[in-house]
Design an enzyme around this catalytic site. Structure first.
Site, PDB file in Angstrom:
ATOM      1  N   HIS A 240      43.710  34.229  44.515  1.00  0.00           N
ATOM      2  CA  HIS A 240      42.673  35.224  44.834  1.00  0.00           C
ATOM      3  C   HIS A 240      43.315  36.606  44.820  1.00  0.00           C
ATOM      4  CE1 HIS A 240      39.800  37.470  47.285  1.00  0.00           C
ATOM      5  NE2 HIS A 240      38.933  36.494  47.074  1.00  0.00           N
ATOM      6  N   CYS A 278      37.811  37.557  41.571  1.00  0.00           N
ATOM      7  CA  CYS A 278      36.971  38.080  42.656  1.00  0.00           C
ATOM      8  C   CYS A 278      36.572  39.508  42.309  1.00  0.00           C
ATOM      9  CB  CYS A 278      37.708  38.038  43.987  1.00  0.00           C
ATOM     10  SG  CYS A 278      36.676  38.730  45.298  1.00  0.00           S
ATOM     11  N   HIS A 305      34.234  34.750  41.895  1.00  0.00           N
ATOM     12  CA  HIS A 305      33.531  35.250  43.086  1.00  0.00           C
ATOM     13  C   HIS A 305      32.678  36.426  42.652  1.00  0.00           C
ATOM     14  CE1 HIS A 305      36.574  33.924  46.460  1.00  0.00           C
ATOM     15  NE2 HIS A 305      36.028  32.910  45.826  1.00  0.00           N
ATOM     16  N   ASP A 348      29.904  35.802  46.696  1.00  0.00           N
ATOM     17  CA  ASP A 348      30.904  36.145  47.695  1.00  0.00           C
ATOM     18  C   ASP A 348      30.297  37.188  48.620  1.00  0.00           C
ATOM     19  OD1 ASP A 348      33.329  36.233  48.974  1.00  0.00           O
ATOM     20  OD2 ASP A 348      34.176  37.721  47.622  1.00  0.00           O
ATOM     21  N   HIS A 349      30.076  36.827  49.811  1.00  0.00           N
ATOM     22  CA  HIS A 349      29.517  37.703  50.850  1.00  0.00           C
ATOM     23  C   HIS A 349      28.074  38.092  50.513  1.00  0.00           C
ATOM     24  CE1 HIS A 349      33.872  39.310  51.631  1.00  0.00           C
ATOM     25  NE2 HIS A 349      33.761  37.996  51.736  1.00  0.00           N
ATOM     26  N   TYR A 365      29.393  35.957  55.589  1.00  0.00           N
ATOM     27  CA  TYR A 365      28.868  34.663  55.149  1.00  0.00           C
ATOM     28  C   TYR A 365      27.513  34.342  55.794  1.00  0.00           C
ATOM     29  CZ  TYR A 365      33.213  34.233  52.720  1.00  0.00           C
ATOM     30  OH  TYR A 365      34.252  34.463  51.848  1.00  0.00           O
TER      31      TYR A 365
HETATM   32  C1  DNO Z   1      37.036  36.480  52.177  1.00  0.00           C
HETATM   33  C2  DNO Z   1      37.644  35.628  51.168  1.00  0.00           C
HETATM   34  C3  DNO Z   1      39.139  35.462  51.295  1.00  0.00           C
HETATM   35  C4  DNO Z   1      39.598  34.345  50.392  1.00  0.00           C
HETATM   36  C5  DNO Z   1      41.072  34.050  50.472  1.00  0.00           C
HETATM   37  C6  DNO Z   1      41.466  33.033  49.432  1.00  0.00           C
HETATM   38  O1  DNO Z   1      35.851  36.493  52.321  1.00  0.00           O
HETATM   39  O2  DNO Z   1      37.291  36.005  49.900  1.00  0.00           O
HETATM   40  O3  DNO Z   1      39.486  35.185  52.616  1.00  0.00           O
HETATM   41  O4  DNO Z   1      38.937  33.171  50.732  1.00  0.00           O
HETATM   42  O5  DNO Z   1      41.817  35.175  50.319  1.00  0.00           O
HETATM   43  O6  DNO Z   1      42.701  32.499  49.723  1.00  0.00           O
END
Ligand code: DNO
Length: 393
Positions: A240, A278, A305, A348-349, A365
């Site tokens: 990530h 991401c 992501h 993601d979020h 989340y």
């Molecule tokens: C936060 C996430 C990160 C991710 C880690 C992966 O929302 O995107 O905490 O899960 O960095 O190891």
């Protein structure tokens, strides 16, 4: 792409049945109860996998199989920890869970200063305020040598803030930066830990003398030790990016840009050594052109992501709508649908909206906010697939 959702296990109050109803196909999760560094047994993996499958879903991605600090800073016990990591990877591969996300960020995973920044429409977003972050560094951590990391104007703004900030605001800042955003992602500090600032300072001290070059060496050592196992069991490891994608608190960060990504991909040049693309993290760095990165690294991307940000000229950033901002998600869907339509993708979020505000979710989340974003992205994906089909005719 496969529509996946980050689910925090059987204790998550967003249930698998709910996820079925909103079109989720695959689950992204981890063995959250296993302490960092311990082996993930076949039994525990299969138990969770069976549970997910009994709800008509599949366990698509592990996020994350955490890399212990000692592997990152190169401690005496790193070989022992690497052996355990390999066993966990092999057990995942044998169970058929073949995409594994991790990060290589020292001490602190993702960073936000404000978990409820109100938008004009009444929803709330996650926010990073550079001056508040500098305040945490200079006035709360009182990190030695920190002054040189900030401009004169920033230091002045921190001094001004010091005149008005309340004790409650300071506590909130500490909680947001090193507690609430960390524990639930298997970070170093959990809610309820006594004196998080002292724990955090001790962790920082482990990295004294570790610069970018040394951290890269340690990542290369990690990759050399684990990628052969990933190859043997058909597991795709995908790091990530650092969030935000720049050095913080005197710590080096090494997955921030095209140059960094090129570096770790060629450090161990195997298809099993890949990237979690991401868009949110990468877009928070003004040096990154996110669609160009997608074009360039799609072939080595194993997990996507989808999230976006807007960055101010002073470096503050806010998590934007999934249809706007520097993430350019429409362009990204075009790239990834064309290159690899089987890629797992998760929203993601999401924002906090409507009834989300009355419930307790981990920061970022939310249920309705993420569901809303999933619907937006689902629409983009359907349109792009239709475009691709028409072009083929
Ligand atoms: C936060 C996430 C990160 C991710 C880690 C992966 O929302 O995107 O905490 O899960 O960095 O190891």
């Amino acid at each position: 792409m496969e529509k996946t959702w980050r689910w925090f296990g059987k204790k998550d109050n967003i249930t698998l049945d709910m996820l079925r109803q909103i079109g989720v196909e695959g689950i992204v999760t981890a063995l959250h109860d296993v302490p960092n560094g311990e082996i993930w047994t076949s039994e525990a993996i299969n138990d969770l996998k069976d549970h997910i499958e009994s709800h008509g879903l599949r366990w698509s991605v592990v996020e994350s199989l955490p890399v212990s600090e000692s592997i990152k800073y190169g401690g005496n016990d790193r070989d022992e920890l690497l052996e355990k990591y390999r066993i966990s990877l092999a057990n995942l591969g044998k169970a058929g869970v073949k995409t594994v996300c991790y990060n290589f960020m020292p001490v602190i995973d993702w960073i936000r200063t404000d978990l409820r920044k109100k938008n004009e429409d009444g929803t709330f977003s996650l926010y990073f305020d550079k001056i508040r972050f500098a305040y945490f560094d200079l006035k709360i951590l009182k990190r030695e040598g920190a002054e040189k990391d900030y401009s004169e104007s920033e230091t002045e703004q921190v001094r001004e803030l010091d005149k008005t900030i309340t004790e409650a605001e300071k506590d909130e800042l500490i909680n947001n930066i090193i507690v609430k955003t960390q524990g639930f992602v298997n970070g170093n500090i959990k809610e309820g830990d006594q004196n998080p600032v002292a724990i955090f300072k001790r962790l920082l001290s482990l990295y004294e003398g570790i610069d970018k070059h040394q951290l890269r060496e340690n990542m290369k050592y990690f990759l050399k030790q684990v990628i052969p196992t990933a190859e043997e069991y058909g597991v795709n490891l995908c790091v990530h990016p650092d969030d935000p994608p720049f050095a913080v608190l005197g710590l080096p960060r090494i997955v921030t840009s095209a140059e960094d990504i090129d570096w770790f991909l060629s450090a161990v040049d195997s298809p099993n050594n890949g990237l979690t693309f991401c868009a949110g993290s990468l877009s928070a760095g003004l040096h990154n052109n996110v669609p160009q990165l997608a074009e360039r690294f799609a072939k080595r991307t194993h997990f996507v992501h989808l999230r976006s940000t807007n960055v101010n000229s002073n470096g503050n950033f806010i998590e934007a709508s999934h249809l706007a901002g520097r993430g350019c998600l429409i362009d990204l869907v075009r790239v990834f649908e064309k290159e690899n339509p089987a890629l797992p993708m998760r929203i993601d979020h999401g924002r906090l909206m409507l009834d989300d505000v009355n419930r307790t979710y981990h920061p970022g989340y939310s249920f309705l906010g993420r569901m809303y974003a999933l619907a937006q992205v689902d629409g983009i994906m359907a349109t792009v697939k239709d475009e691709l089909n028409q072009n083929q005719q």
